[in-house]
Design an enzyme around this catalytic site. Structure first.
Site, PDB file in Angstrom:
ATOM      1  N   HIS A 178      14.979 -40.269  -5.277  1.00 18.73           N
ATOM      2  CA  HIS A 178      16.050 -39.463  -4.695  1.00 18.73           C
ATOM      3  C   HIS A 178      16.549 -38.417  -5.694  1.00 18.73           C
ATOM      4  O   HIS A 178      16.899 -37.297  -5.309  1.00 18.73           O
ATOM      5  CB  HIS A 178      17.223 -40.339  -4.252  1.00 18.73           C
ATOM      6  CG  HIS A 178      18.327 -39.548  -3.620  1.00 18.73           C
ATOM      7  ND1 HIS A 178      18.271 -39.110  -2.314  1.00 18.73           N
ATOM      8  CD2 HIS A 178      19.504 -39.071  -4.125  1.00 18.73           C
ATOM      9  CE1 HIS A 178      19.358 -38.408  -2.036  1.00 18.73           C
ATOM     10  NE2 HIS A 178      20.123 -38.382  -3.111  1.00 18.73           N
ATOM     11  N   ASP A 198      16.716 -34.409  -5.096  1.00 15.26           N
ATOM     12  CA  ASP A 198      17.814 -33.496  -5.418  1.00 15.26           C
ATOM     13  C   ASP A 198      17.319 -32.303  -6.222  1.00 15.26           C
ATOM     14  O   ASP A 198      17.710 -31.150  -5.981  1.00 15.26           O
ATOM     15  CB  ASP A 198      18.904 -34.230  -6.206  1.00 15.26           C
ATOM     16  CG  ASP A 198      19.680 -35.218  -5.344  1.00 15.26           C
ATOM     17  OD1 ASP A 198      19.609 -35.107  -4.112  1.00 15.26           O
ATOM     18  OD2 ASP A 198      20.343 -36.100  -5.921  1.00 15.26           O
ATOM     19  N   HIS A 205      23.465 -32.503  -9.367  1.00 14.93           N
ATOM     20  CA  HIS A 205      23.547 -31.272  -8.579  1.00 14.93           C
ATOM     21  C   HIS A 205      24.115 -30.116  -9.389  1.00 14.93           C
ATOM     22  O   HIS A 205      23.650 -28.977  -9.274  1.00 14.93           O
ATOM     23  CB  HIS A 205      24.400 -31.505  -7.325  1.00 14.93           C
ATOM     24  CG  HIS A 205      23.686 -32.289  -6.271  1.00 14.93           C
ATOM     25  ND1 HIS A 205      22.538 -31.850  -5.663  1.00 14.93           N
ATOM     26  CD2 HIS A 205      23.956 -33.504  -5.718  1.00 14.93           C
ATOM     27  CE1 HIS A 205      22.132 -32.740  -4.775  1.00 14.93           C
ATOM     28  NE2 HIS A 205      22.980 -33.758  -4.799  1.00 14.93           N
ATOM     29  N   HIS A 217      19.614  22.347 -19.101  1.00 13.80           N
ATOM     30  CA  HIS A 217      19.691  20.909 -19.432  1.00 13.80           C
ATOM     31  C   HIS A 217      18.368  20.432 -20.020  1.00 13.80           C
ATOM     32  O   HIS A 217      17.561  19.842 -19.312  1.00 13.80           O
ATOM     33  CB  HIS A 217      20.015  20.107 -18.180  1.00 13.80           C
ATOM     34  CG  HIS A 217      20.515  18.710 -18.449  1.00 13.80           C
ATOM     35  ND1 HIS A 217      19.685  17.660 -18.743  1.00 13.80           N
ATOM     36  CD2 HIS A 217      21.778  18.204 -18.467  1.00 13.80           C
ATOM     37  CE1 HIS A 217      20.398  16.557 -18.908  1.00 13.80           C
ATOM     38  NE2 HIS A 217      21.674  16.866 -18.750  1.00 13.80           N
TER      39      HIS A 217
END
Length: 289
Positions: free
Chosen positions: A87, A91, A114, A192
């Protein structure tokens, strides 16, 4: 897990778990109402008092609650001997999916949770976004353009010397790719800068915006009757100089879908195999008065 193909059979059915002392705290605060022991593994890490046992019976709607020899509450049968560890892997896989792209690599998680998982996912997503932004796309500049200068002028209201897009190579519902050949004949090089011609950064942004204008105006049936106006320019960065003789490639991609005539896009400019400028542009489509 060595392959994502193993996820369904080996990982997806791994149930969440907790320890008895955590349940006691939740029960004391009136939480876990409606909880089901069939959906969670409870490891008994301490002796259960009579009061706790009664509270658990009420919380889970059971007449009897027992502890199996392996230390698991009630009569739950594990799907895997190491279901709790699986598990945790579930996650990790779920949280890293927030990155939004597939990862080719090996992930080793030490005491994952988490919070740290999502922090890692955010960091990875940020790094990937930067790398993708700096990755210079390759286009065949000798191919037949999707739009030449005549088609561009039929859509955009700009005219020389302020028309700063020469060709369009790609155009979809969400992105556009255009080109400008920068030559010494540009009028802005006169001032320029004298003896050191450099294309002004504001004109690079304007050229990106004109390219984005093609994308925006392509969404209306009669683009010749519309104009686009700047609303906001954010996160502008100039990374390299653009000089006479350079070929500028512009790529604009929608950040969000166009709604109510508002367009928000990420614009990048490339030259000489490098990212030379980038910006977030927001513009609005307005009908000509």
């Amino acid at each position: 897990m060595k392959s994502i193909s193993h996820f369904k059979e080996e990982i997806s059915n791994a149930r969440t778990f907790s320890f008895l002392h955590e349940l006691e705290s939740l029960l004391q605060h009136g939480l876990i109402k409606g909880g089901d022991l069939n959906n969670a593994i409870v490891y008994v890490d301490k002796e259960i008092s009579e009061s706790t046992m009664e509270s658990l019976k009420i919380a889970f709607g059971k007449d009897e609650i027992t502890v199996k020899p392996n230390g698991i509450l009630d009569n739950l049968t594990l799907h895997h001997p190491n279901e709790a560890a699986r598990h945790k892997l579930l996650d990790v896989v779920g949280d890293l999916a927030l990155i939004g792209t597939r990862i080719k690599g090996k992930v080793i998680a030490n005491k994952p949770g988490h919070f740290v998982n999502t922090q890692f996912a955010k960091k990875m997503a940020k790094i990937i976004k930067i790398e993708q932004r700096n990755q210079v796309p390759v286009y065949d500049l000798n191919q037949e353009p999707l739009m030449d200068i005549h088609k561009i002028m039929a859509m955009l209201p700009h005219r020389p010397p302020f028309l700063l897009v020469d060709k369009i190579f790609e155009l979809s519902d969400t992105h556009v790719v255009g080109l400008k050949n920068v030559t010494m004949n540009e009028p802005f090089f006169v001032g320029h800068f004298p003896n050191a011609p450099v294309m002004p950064g504001v004109l690079i942004v304007e050229a990106m915006a004109q390219t984005g204008g093609i994308l925006v105006l392509s969404t209306v049936p009669d683009p010749e009757n519309y104009l686009t106006f700047f609303m906001k320019i954010d996160n502008v960065k100039f990374k390299h100089k653009v000089l006479p003789g350079d070929t500028l490639i512009f790529k604009c991609e929608l950040i969000t879908p166009i709604r109510r005539g508002i367009c928000h896009m990420q614009a990048n400019a490339y030259a000489n195999g490098k990212l030379v400028a980038e910006a977030e542009l927001m513009a609005q489509i307005a009908k000509k008065q």
